[in-house]
Design a protein around this motif. Structure first.
Motif, mmCIF file in Angstrom:
data_model
loop_
_atom_site.group_PDB
_atom_site.id
_atom_site.type_symbol
_atom_site.label_atom_id
_atom_site.label_comp_id
_atom_site.label_asym_id
_atom_site.label_seq_id
_atom_site.Cartn_x
_atom_site.Cartn_y
_atom_site.Cartn_z
ATOM 1 N N GLU A 88 0.850 -0.513 -0.034
ATOM 2 C CA GLU A 88 -0.663 -0.131 0.175
ATOM 3 C C GLU A 88 1.160 1.552 -0.070
ATOM 4 O O GLU A 88 0.336 2.382 -0.884
ATOM 5 C CB GLU A 88 -0.600 -0.177 1.585
ATOM 6 N N ALA A 89 2.656 1.896 0.954
ATOM 7 C CA ALA A 89 2.625 2.227 0.273
ATOM 8 C C ALA A 89 3.618 2.375 -0.697
ATOM 9 O O ALA A 89 3.510 3.755 -1.273
ATOM 10 C CB ALA A 89 4.457 2.562 1.999
ATOM 11 N N ARG A 90 3.985 1.638 -1.345
ATOM 12 C CA ARG A 90 4.784 1.574 -2.468
ATOM 13 C C ARG A 90 4.037 2.448 -3.248
ATOM 14 O O ARG A 90 4.193 3.134 -4.514
ATOM 15 C CB ARG A 90 4.859 0.323 -2.560
ATOM 16 N N GLU A 91 2.376 1.913 -3.542
ATOM 17 C CA GLU A 91 1.907 2.213 -4.734
ATOM 18 C C GLU A 91 1.146 3.797 -4.326
ATOM 19 O O GLU A 91 1.310 4.317 -4.549
ATOM 20 C CB GLU A 91 -0.398 1.633 -3.965
ATOM 21 N N MET A 92 0.890 4.052 -3.014
ATOM 22 C CA MET A 92 1.070 5.552 -2.834
ATOM 23 C C MET A 92 2.127 6.527 -3.080
ATOM 24 O O MET A 92 2.346 7.433 -3.593
ATOM 25 C CB MET A 92 0.894 5.995 -1.181
ATOM 26 N N LEU A 93 3.815 5.477 -2.815
ATOM 27 C CA LEU A 93 4.318 6.442 -2.696
ATOM 28 C C LEU A 93 5.465 6.420 -4.273
ATOM 29 O O LEU A 93 6.315 7.399 -4.430
ATOM 30 C CB LEU A 93 5.716 6.537 -1.810
ATOM 31 N N GLY A 94 5.354 5.063 -5.102
ATOM 32 C CA GLY A 94 6.164 5.031 -5.913
ATOM 33 C C GLY A 94 7.534 4.544 -5.920
ATOM 34 O O GLY A 94 7.641 3.984 -4.642
ATOM 35 N N ALA A 95 7.754 3.959 -7.251
ATOM 36 C CA ALA A 95 9.156 3.030 -7.014
ATOM 37 C C ALA A 95 10.644 3.259 -6.609
ATOM 38 O O ALA A 95 10.589 2.668 -5.978
ATOM 39 C CB ALA A 95 8.403 2.816 -8.978
ATOM 40 N N GLU A 96 10.258 5.175 -6.901
ATOM 41 C CA GLU A 96 11.316 5.543 -6.373
ATOM 42 C C GLU A 96 11.736 5.660 -4.590
ATOM 43 O O GLU A 96 12.837 6.024 -4.628
ATOM 44 C CB GLU A 96 11.793 6.639 -6.606
ATOM 45 N N ALA A 97 10.708 5.699 -3.907
ATOM 46 C CA ALA A 97 10.406 6.125 -2.823
ATOM 47 C C ALA A 97 11.615 4.601 -2.519
ATOM 48 O O ALA A 97 11.681 3.616 -2.377
ATOM 49 C CB ALA A 97 8.779 5.822 -1.714
ATOM 50 N N ILE A 98 11.932 5.119 -0.629
ATOM 51 C CA ILE A 98 12.494 4.331 -0.068
ATOM 52 C C ILE A 98 11.367 4.035 1.190
ATOM 53 O O ILE A 98 11.264 4.473 1.665
ATOM 54 C CB ILE A 98 13.901 4.825 0.340
#
Ligand SMILES: Cc1ncc(COP(=O)(O)OP(=O)(O)O)c(N)n1
Ligand SMILES: Cc1nc(C(=O)O)sc1CCOP(=O)(O)O
Ligand SMILES: [Mg+2]
Length: 205
Positions: free
Chosen positions: A94-104
Protein backbone atom coordinates in the motif's frame (compact mmCIF):
# COMPACT_ATOMS: atom_id res chain seq x y z
CA UNK A 1 28.84 5.62 -2.60
CA UNK A 2 25.59 3.81 -1.89
CA UNK A 3 22.84 6.00 -0.50
CA UNK A 4 21.78 3.54 2.14
CA UNK A 5 24.85 3.49 4.33
CA UNK A 6 26.03 5.40 7.36
CA UNK A 7 24.54 7.08 10.40
CA UNK A 8 20.73 7.12 10.41
CA UNK A 9 19.46 9.72 12.88
CA UNK A 10 15.95 9.27 14.27
CA UNK A 11 14.28 12.23 15.91
CA UNK A 12 13.05 12.29 19.48
CA UNK A 13 10.98 15.46 19.93
CA UNK A 14 10.75 14.71 23.65
CA UNK A 15 14.55 15.08 23.89
CA UNK A 16 14.58 18.22 21.76
CA UNK A 17 11.42 20.18 22.61
CA UNK A 18 9.99 22.99 20.53
CA UNK A 19 12.30 24.79 18.16
CA UNK A 20 15.25 22.75 19.43
CA UNK A 21 14.21 19.91 17.12
CA UNK A 22 15.41 21.71 14.01
CA UNK A 23 18.66 22.85 15.63
CA UNK A 24 19.34 19.36 16.95
CA UNK A 25 18.75 17.80 13.54
CA UNK A 26 20.99 20.39 11.89
CA UNK A 27 23.76 19.44 14.33
CA UNK A 28 23.30 15.72 13.64
CA UNK A 29 23.41 16.30 9.87
CA UNK A 30 26.42 18.61 10.11
CA UNK A 31 28.13 15.89 12.16
CA UNK A 32 27.67 13.39 9.33
CA UNK A 33 24.25 11.70 9.59
CA UNK A 34 23.36 10.52 6.09
CA UNK A 35 19.71 9.75 6.76
CA UNK A 36 17.17 11.42 9.03
CA UNK A 37 13.88 9.87 10.11
CA UNK A 38 11.16 12.08 11.53
CA UNK A 39 9.62 9.95 14.30
CA UNK A 40 7.05 11.81 16.37
CA UNK A 41 4.25 9.96 18.08
CA UNK A 42 2.86 12.96 19.97
CA UNK A 43 2.45 16.09 17.86
CA UNK A 44 -0.81 16.98 16.12
CA UNK A 45 -1.13 16.23 12.39
CA UNK A 46 -0.71 19.94 11.56
CA UNK A 47 2.44 20.28 13.65
CA UNK A 48 3.85 17.05 12.24
CA UNK A 49 3.34 18.37 8.71
CA UNK A 50 4.97 21.70 9.54
CA UNK A 51 7.95 20.00 11.18
CA UNK A 52 8.28 17.46 8.39
CA UNK A 53 8.41 20.25 5.78
CA UNK A 54 11.13 22.06 7.74
CA UNK A 55 13.16 18.87 8.13
CA UNK A 56 12.74 18.13 4.42
CA UNK A 57 14.37 21.47 3.60
CA UNK A 58 17.11 20.88 6.13
CA UNK A 59 17.98 17.43 4.78
CA UNK A 60 18.09 18.81 1.24
CA UNK A 61 20.57 21.43 2.41
CA UNK A 62 22.77 18.68 3.86
CA UNK A 63 22.32 16.33 0.89
CA UNK A 64 20.91 13.71 3.23
CA UNK A 65 17.95 11.36 2.85
CA UNK A 66 14.73 12.11 4.70
CA UNK A 67 12.27 9.46 5.80
CA UNK A 68 9.04 9.59 7.77
CA UNK A 69 8.18 7.07 10.44
CA UNK A 70 4.87 5.19 10.18
CA UNK A 71 2.99 7.55 7.89
CA UNK A 72 3.19 7.28 4.07
CA UNK A 73 0.61 10.06 3.63
CA UNK A 74 2.86 12.46 5.55
CA UNK A 75 5.84 11.28 3.50
CA UNK A 76 3.90 12.14 0.35
CA UNK A 77 2.75 15.51 1.68
CA UNK A 78 6.25 16.69 2.60
CA UNK A 79 8.01 15.05 -0.37
CA UNK A 80 10.18 12.88 1.82
CA UNK A 81 12.48 10.32 0.23
CA UNK A 82 10.55 7.50 1.85
CA UNK A 83 8.95 5.93 4.87
CA UNK A 84 9.86 3.49 7.62
CA UNK A 85 7.18 0.91 8.41
CA UNK A 86 6.83 -1.47 11.32
CA UNK A 87 5.07 -4.80 11.23
CA UNK A 88 1.83 -3.21 12.45
CA UNK A 89 1.97 -0.16 10.18
CA UNK A 90 0.62 0.36 6.65
CA UNK A 91 1.40 -2.69 4.47
CA UNK A 92 4.44 -2.27 2.23
CA UNK A 93 2.39 -2.79 -0.96
CA UNK A 94 0.00 0.00 0.00
CA UNK A 95 2.85 2.39 0.84
CA UNK A 96 4.56 1.55 -2.45
CA UNK A 97 1.33 2.27 -4.31
CA UNK A 98 1.09 5.65 -2.61
CA UNK A 99 4.75 6.71 -2.88
CA UNK A 100 5.91 5.12 -6.13
CA UNK A 101 8.83 3.01 -7.28
CA UNK A 102 11.54 5.53 -6.41
CA UNK A 103 10.56 5.91 -2.76
CA UNK A 104 12.74 4.32 -0.10
CA UNK A 105 10.70 1.96 2.06
CA UNK A 106 12.30 0.40 5.12
CA UNK A 107 10.77 -2.39 7.16
CA UNK A 108 11.21 -3.38 10.80
CA UNK A 109 12.10 -7.07 11.02
CA UNK A 110 12.88 -7.34 14.76
CA UNK A 111 15.06 -10.47 15.11
CA UNK A 112 13.55 -12.42 12.23
CA UNK A 113 15.29 -13.46 9.03
CA UNK A 114 11.92 -14.74 7.78
CA UNK A 115 10.42 -11.24 8.09
CA UNK A 116 13.44 -9.83 6.27
CA UNK A 117 13.08 -12.37 3.45
CA UNK A 118 9.41 -11.45 3.17
CA UNK A 119 10.24 -7.72 3.09
CA UNK A 120 12.84 -8.37 0.39
CA UNK A 121 10.32 -10.36 -1.69
CA UNK A 122 7.76 -7.56 -1.33
CA UNK A 123 10.20 -4.92 -2.59
CA UNK A 124 11.56 -3.24 0.52
CA UNK A 125 14.63 -1.05 0.11
CA UNK A 126 16.17 -1.85 3.47
CA UNK A 127 15.46 -4.00 6.50
CA UNK A 128 15.94 -3.04 10.15
CA UNK A 129 16.89 -5.44 12.93
CA UNK A 130 16.82 -4.69 16.65
CA UNK A 131 16.83 -3.96 19.43
CA UNK A 132 20.48 -4.93 19.97
CA UNK A 133 21.07 -3.30 23.36
CA UNK A 134 19.08 -1.64 26.12
CA UNK A 135 17.08 1.19 24.57
CA UNK A 136 16.04 4.28 26.54
CA UNK A 137 13.70 5.19 23.72
CA UNK A 138 11.94 1.85 23.29
CA UNK A 139 12.89 -0.43 26.20
CA UNK A 140 10.22 -3.01 25.35
CA UNK A 141 11.26 -3.60 21.74
CA UNK A 142 12.00 -7.28 21.01
CA UNK A 143 15.68 -8.18 21.42
CA UNK A 144 18.01 -9.16 18.58
CA UNK A 145 21.56 -10.54 18.61
CA UNK A 146 24.75 -9.69 16.80
CA UNK A 147 24.77 -13.29 15.50
CA UNK A 148 21.49 -12.60 13.71
CA UNK A 149 23.12 -9.68 11.93
CA UNK A 150 25.95 -11.95 10.81
CA UNK A 151 23.43 -14.44 9.41
CA UNK A 152 21.54 -11.63 7.67
CA UNK A 153 24.73 -10.52 5.93
CA UNK A 154 24.71 -13.69 3.81
CA UNK A 155 20.94 -14.29 3.72
CA UNK A 156 19.51 -10.84 3.02
CA UNK A 157 20.66 -9.00 -0.09
CA UNK A 158 19.37 -5.61 1.06
CA UNK A 159 20.95 -2.85 3.12
CA UNK A 160 20.64 -3.73 6.81
CA UNK A 161 19.95 -1.29 9.65
CA UNK A 162 20.83 -2.00 13.27
CA UNK A 163 18.75 -0.19 15.89
CA UNK A 164 18.22 -0.16 19.64
CA UNK A 165 20.67 1.16 22.20
CA UNK A 166 23.35 1.85 19.61
CA UNK A 167 26.19 4.09 20.79
CA UNK A 168 29.80 4.80 19.86
CA UNK A 169 31.07 1.98 22.09
CA UNK A 170 28.93 -0.84 20.71
CA UNK A 171 28.61 0.44 17.13
CA UNK A 172 31.85 -1.12 15.76
CA UNK A 173 30.61 -4.65 16.63
CA UNK A 174 27.40 -4.02 14.68
CA UNK A 175 29.23 -2.68 11.64
CA UNK A 176 31.64 -5.63 11.75
CA UNK A 177 28.65 -7.98 11.86
CA UNK A 178 27.19 -6.47 8.69
CA UNK A 179 25.16 -3.38 9.58
CA UNK A 180 25.12 -0.91 6.68
CA UNK A 181 23.33 1.75 8.72
CA UNK A 182 23.13 2.49 12.42
CA UNK A 183 19.85 4.00 13.55
CA UNK A 184 20.30 6.06 16.70
CA UNK A 185 18.03 8.15 18.90
CA UNK A 186 19.27 8.57 22.47
CA UNK A 187 23.05 8.39 21.99
CA UNK A 188 22.63 11.20 19.47
CA UNK A 189 19.77 13.49 20.50
CA UNK A 190 20.34 12.87 24.20
CA UNK A 191 24.01 13.84 23.91
CA UNK A 192 25.37 17.10 25.34
CA UNK A 193 27.12 17.76 22.03
CA UNK A 194 24.97 16.35 19.23
CA UNK A 195 27.41 17.39 16.51
CA UNK A 196 30.31 15.58 18.20
CA UNK A 197 28.20 12.48 18.89
CA UNK A 198 27.14 12.33 15.24
CA UNK A 199 30.68 12.78 14.02
CA UNK A 200 31.97 9.99 16.25
CA UNK A 201 29.33 7.57 14.93
CA UNK A 202 29.57 8.70 11.29
CA UNK A 203 33.34 8.30 11.25
CA UNK A 204 32.95 4.58 11.93
CA UNK A 205 31.75 4.05 8.34
C1 LIG B 1 15.32 2.46 11.10
C2 LIG B 1 14.20 2.03 11.98
N1 LIG B 1 14.14 0.77 12.41
C3 LIG B 1 13.13 0.37 13.21
C4 LIG B 1 12.16 1.25 13.58
C5 LIG B 1 10.99 0.82 14.43
O1 LIG B 1 9.79 0.88 13.68
P1 LIG B 1 8.43 0.31 14.32
O2 LIG B 1 8.64 -1.12 14.64
O3 LIG B 1 7.30 0.66 13.44
O4 LIG B 1 8.31 1.10 15.66
P2 LIG B 1 8.05 2.67 15.86
O5 LIG B 1 9.29 3.40 15.44
O6 LIG B 1 6.89 3.07 15.01
O7 LIG B 1 7.80 2.82 17.31
C6 LIG B 1 12.26 2.56 13.11
N2 LIG B 1 11.35 3.50 13.43
N3 LIG B 1 13.28 2.94 12.31
C1 LIG C 1 12.26 3.13 17.45
C2 LIG C 1 12.98 1.90 17.84
N1 LIG C 1 12.73 0.69 17.27
C3 LIG C 1 13.46 -0.28 17.78
C4 LIG C 1 13.38 -1.68 17.36
O1 LIG C 1 14.11 -2.51 17.93
O2 LIG C 1 12.61 -1.95 16.44
S1 LIG C 1 14.50 0.25 18.99
C5 LIG C 1 13.95 1.83 18.81
C6 LIG C 1 14.47 2.99 19.60
C7 LIG C 1 15.90 3.33 19.25
O3 LIG C 1 16.29 4.36 20.07
P1 LIG C 1 17.65 4.34 20.92
O4 LIG C 1 18.75 4.59 19.95
O5 LIG C 1 17.47 5.48 21.88
O6 LIG C 1 17.73 3.01 21.60
MG1 LIG D 1 6.06 2.17 13.28
Amino acid sequence: MTRLRGLYAITAPELTPGKELLTACAQALAGGARLLQYRDKQASPALRLARARQLRELTHAHNALFLINDDPALALACQADGVHLGQGDTPLSEAREMLGAEAIIGITCHASLALAEQAMAEGADYVAFGRFFHSYTKPGAPAATVELLQQARSAIALPRVAIGGVNADNAPALINAGADMLAVVHALFGAQDIHAAARQLAELF
